[in-house]
Design a protein around this motif. Structure first.
Motif, PDB file in Angstrom:
ATOM      1  N   ASP A   1       0.817  -1.211   0.000  1.00 52.96           N
ATOM      2  CA  ASP A   1       0.000   0.000   0.000  1.00 52.96           C
ATOM      3  C   ASP A   1       0.856   1.268   0.000  1.00 52.96           C
ATOM      4  OD1 ASP A   1      -2.081  -1.755  -0.014  1.00 52.96           O
ATOM      5  OD2 ASP A   1      -2.858  -1.200   1.962  1.00 52.96           O
TER       6      ASP A   1
ATOM      7  N   VAL B   1      -4.922   4.268  -5.641  1.00 56.94           N
ATOM      8  CA  VAL B   1      -5.726   3.794  -4.515  1.00 56.94           C
ATOM      9  C   VAL B   1      -6.299   2.408  -4.811  1.00 56.94           C
ATOM     10  CG1 VAL B   1      -7.762   4.261  -3.095  1.00 56.94           C
ATOM     11  CG2 VAL B   1      -6.266   6.134  -3.774  1.00 56.94           C
TER      12      VAL B   1
ATOM     13  N   LYS C   1      -6.701   2.340   2.568  1.00 53.91           N
ATOM     14  CA  LYS C   1      -7.257   2.648   1.242  1.00 53.91           C
ATOM     15  C   LYS C   1      -8.325   3.739   1.340  1.00 53.91           C
ATOM     16  CE  LYS C   1      -9.042  -0.030  -2.650  1.00 53.91           C
ATOM     17  NZ  LYS C   1      -9.332  -1.388  -3.117  1.00 53.91           N
TER      18      LYS C   1
ATOM     19  N   VAL D   1      -6.630   7.191   2.308  1.00 51.23           N
ATOM     20  CA  VAL D   1      -5.902   7.771   1.174  1.00 51.23           C
ATOM     21  C   VAL D   1      -6.892   8.272   0.128  1.00 51.23           C
ATOM     22  CG1 VAL D   1      -4.348   7.249  -0.745  1.00 51.23           C
ATOM     23  CG2 VAL D   1      -3.798   6.441   1.553  1.00 51.23           C
ATOM     24  N   ASN D   2      -7.918   7.485  -0.152  1.00 49.62           N
ATOM     25  CA  ASN D   2      -8.930   7.882  -1.127  1.00 49.62           C
ATOM     26  C   ASN D   2      -9.596   9.190  -0.701  1.00 49.62           C
ATOM     27  OD1 ASN D   2     -10.551   7.481  -3.517  1.00 49.62           O
ATOM     28  ND2 ASN D   2     -12.224   6.972  -2.124  1.00 49.62           N
TER      29      ASN D   2
END
Length: 139
Positions: free
Chosen positions: A49, A55, A64, A67-68
């Motif tokens: 990751d 992403v 995830k 970060v998104n």
């Protein structure tokens, strides 16, 4: 051709006294995490990751999602940028305050020794000021 991944996820490093081939025993213990590690275990997943530029290529859902959110939500991006700018300004302000405190200490020492010419020099000439910091062990 894909880059070959190292097989060790973690590397434990302990310091030794080379001349005696004996552990140094200073309590220091370093663990390096191999960022190239490509396993599917608890170390390999976050390493994947961290390396991912997209992403969608990430594995761990909480990371995830975070970060998104920060990459794709304009409000979050703006908030993150504002936080980074504030942090940067705080760091610069702290550095200026430390510099001012250092100069004040130098000027007090010079004044106490009656070095009025050096006080003027310290205020006007950066190179001279640096030499005076060294002279007084303020560097």
């Amino acid at each position: 051709m894909q880059k070959r991944r190292h097989t060790l996820a973690l590397q434990n490093v302990n310091r030794i006294i080379e001349e005696l081939s004996r552990p140094f025993n200073d309590g220091e213990h370093i663990i390096y995490v191999n960022g190239d590690y490509g396993g599917s275990d608890d170390i390999g997943k976050p390493m994947n990751d961290f390396r991912s530029s997209k992403v969608d290529d990430m594995i761990l859902e909480p990371l995830k999602e975070t970060v998104n959110r920060y990459k794709n939500n304009p409000r979050e991006v703006a908030a993150m940028c504002a936080d980074l700018e504030k942090w940067s300004m705080d760091e610069r302000s702290e550095g200026r305050a430390e510099g001012a405190e250092l100069l004040a200490r130098l000027l007090k020492l010079l004044q106490a020794e009656g070095r009025a010419d050096d006080v003027k020099l310290a205020l006007e000439d950066k190179e001279a000021r640096e030499k005076l910091y060294k002279e007084y062990h303020l560097d």
